[in-house]
Design a protein around this motif. Structure first.
Motif, mmCIF file in Angstrom:
data_model
loop_
_atom_site.group_PDB
_atom_site.id
_atom_site.type_symbol
_atom_site.label_atom_id
_atom_site.label_comp_id
_atom_site.label_asym_id
_atom_site.label_seq_id
_atom_site.Cartn_x
_atom_site.Cartn_y
_atom_site.Cartn_z
ATOM 1 N N LEU A 82 6.943 -181.497 -11.278
ATOM 2 C CA LEU A 82 7.304 -182.825 -10.661
ATOM 3 C C LEU A 82 7.235 -182.636 -8.973
ATOM 4 O O LEU A 82 8.127 -181.653 -8.779
ATOM 5 C CB LEU A 82 8.700 -183.089 -11.210
ATOM 6 N N ARG A 83 6.685 -183.439 -8.270
ATOM 7 C CA ARG A 83 6.536 -183.027 -6.921
ATOM 8 C C ARG A 83 6.935 -184.263 -5.964
ATOM 9 O O ARG A 83 6.477 -185.460 -6.429
ATOM 10 C CB ARG A 83 5.175 -182.531 -6.697
ATOM 11 N N ILE A 84 7.848 -184.271 -5.084
ATOM 12 C CA ILE A 84 7.644 -185.026 -4.037
ATOM 13 C C ILE A 84 7.709 -184.291 -2.563
ATOM 14 O O ILE A 84 8.240 -183.500 -2.475
ATOM 15 C CB ILE A 84 9.106 -185.984 -3.853
ATOM 16 N N ALA A 85 6.526 -184.796 -1.888
ATOM 17 C CA ALA A 85 5.984 -184.067 -0.909
ATOM 18 C C ALA A 85 5.945 -182.633 -1.206
ATOM 19 O O ALA A 85 5.355 -182.014 -1.819
ATOM 20 C CB ALA A 85 7.003 -184.372 0.470
ATOM 21 N N GLY A 86 6.977 -181.479 -0.486
ATOM 22 C CA GLY A 86 6.933 -180.328 -0.805
ATOM 23 C C GLY A 86 7.950 -179.578 -1.741
ATOM 24 O O GLY A 86 8.080 -178.529 -1.671
ATOM 25 N N GLN A 87 8.686 -180.588 -2.184
ATOM 26 C CA GLN A 87 9.688 -180.246 -3.352
ATOM 27 C C GLN A 87 9.101 -180.494 -4.517
ATOM 28 O O GLN A 87 8.668 -181.346 -4.865
ATOM 29 C CB GLN A 87 10.809 -181.143 -2.951
ATOM 30 N N ILE A 88 9.517 -179.007 -5.206
ATOM 31 C CA ILE A 88 8.767 -178.903 -6.588
ATOM 32 C C ILE A 88 9.521 -178.368 -7.541
ATOM 33 O O ILE A 88 10.463 -177.680 -7.322
ATOM 34 C CB ILE A 88 7.408 -178.091 -6.342
#
Length: 384
Positions: A82-88
């Motif tokens: 699951l990814r939002i921008a560089g947060q995984i």
């Protein structure tokens, strides 16, 4: 080395690695949950295949941040993120499970919880360990660059010992063990594999442990073959390096087995690699188990029949009482060793019952695992 790492990362195993999606009779897995404080952000659900990442689905989050993704069941563990921008957030999927994830943006990589999956609880533990290691390495590099290489090497060594003993060797058949093999850190803007078979022969043995286990649980899968390919390449690289440094001193230590340096009943350290040139029956046994006496008699028959033709038995005791074990093996003619370190997990974890038998050919290669041995005498005859 930089090119080697690049090839591995490009193969989709830098963090996870997977086979391509395929339908499987309509059965599906589900990943559901919510990401707080992420209104209007796009949450991507990505598959990490052997050829790299691909987007499976995405959703623009509302104020509640809820999401629900699904995919077709596979016959071996698969990996997503699951990814939002560089947060995984890394996710491992096994069969048709439902994994519930709750996180908070913009720190969702560390501030999340996962329910409904033992594998993903372990993956989270490993991911947090990796993030902590990355932070410590960055701090050392920024504050003490003159000693950074030495300190980072020490940190990596400590990390590998921890993860090998407490995760991989305990359950090498697990998805989280596969995940652990391909973790990396970034040092000086360059990706650096934590377990790197091209640099460390001991790392190759860790890969071999997982490869052996996956071969039992997921035979024929692309992921299993990928592990074997990496392990074999590591073995070849090690042979080349040794041949270049000691061209006239090629030894059995160059073999492909996962070695078991264990002490026998006389206190001598014995190695599987020392038996190169023989056909070896590796036997993990508990002498205190019911039926042990009858089993040992059958092993005696095999030994008496084939020993003169080149068979050796390397029997590993997994008994709790070493004194009892010594009494039981005092008159046995083959190699008897005792494991009080847990190193046998590399071989025994995939099996469900004891005794556990592997067959090794004269070139020191494991050629038969427990699930492949149907008629022991016939298999030994073929190798002799």
């Amino acid at each position: 080395m930089k090119r080697n790492i690049g090839r591995i990362l490009a193969a989709g195993i830098a963090v996870l690695g997977m086979t391509a999606l395929a339908g499987c009779s309509g059965e599906q897995f589900h990943v559901t949950g919510s990401i707080a404080n992420a209104k209007d952000s796009v949450l991507y659900f990505e598959h990490n295949g052997l050829d790299g990442f691909s987007t499976v689905d995405s959703v623009k989050l509302d104020e509640k941040g809820t999401f629900s993704f699904s995919g077709d069941r596979m016959d071996n563990p698969e990996f997503y993120r699951l990814r939002i921008a560089g947060q995984i957030i890394n996710i491992g999927i096994d069969s048709t499970e439902t994994v519930d994830v709750k996180g908070s943006y913009p720190q969702m990589a560390t501030e999340y919880s996962v329910k409904g999956s033992y594998e993903n609880e372990k993956i989270k533990e490993l991911a947090l360990k990796q993030i902590d290691l990355q932070a410590r390495c960055q701090t050392i590099l920024a504050e003490r660059p003159e000693i950074a290489d030495s300190v980072i090497s020490t940190l990596l060594g400590d990390y590998k010992r921890d993860v090998s003993l407490n995760y991989i060797f305990k359950e090498p058949m697990r998805a989280y063990s596969y995940f652990a093999l391909f973790q990396y850190i970034v040092v000086g803007n360059q990706a650096r594999l934590i377990f790197d078979p091209a640099k460390d022969a001991n790392d190759n043995k860790v890969f071999g442990a997982v490869a052996t286990s996956w071969d039992t649980y997921y035979p024929g899968s692309e992921r299993t073959q990928n592990l074997h390919n990496i392990t074999i390449k590591g073995m070849k690289d090690e042979r080349i390096i040794k041949a270049q440094s000691k061209p006239v001193e090629l030894t059995a230590q160059e073999s492909g087995v996962i070695d078991l340096p264990l002490r026998d009943n006389r206190g001598l350290e014995r190695h599987l690699t020392d038996l190169k040139g023989k056909v070896v029956l590796v036997d993990f046994h508990v002498f205190a188990a019911e039926g042990s006496t009858e089993y040992i008699m059958k092993m005696r028959e095999l030994y008496n029949k084939y020993h003169d033709r080149g068979l050796e038995i390397y029997m590993v005791s997994l008994d709790e009482n070493p004194h009892f074990w010594k009494e039981q093996v005092a008159n046995l003619p083959w190699v008897n060793v005792y494991d009080d370190s847990g190193v046998s997990q590399a071989y025994t974890a995939p099996a469900k019952t004891l005794p556990i038998i592997y067959l090794i050919d004269r070139d020191n290669n494991v050629v038969k695992n427990p699930s492949q041995i149907k008629n022991l005498s016939e298999e030994i005859e073929k190798l002799l």
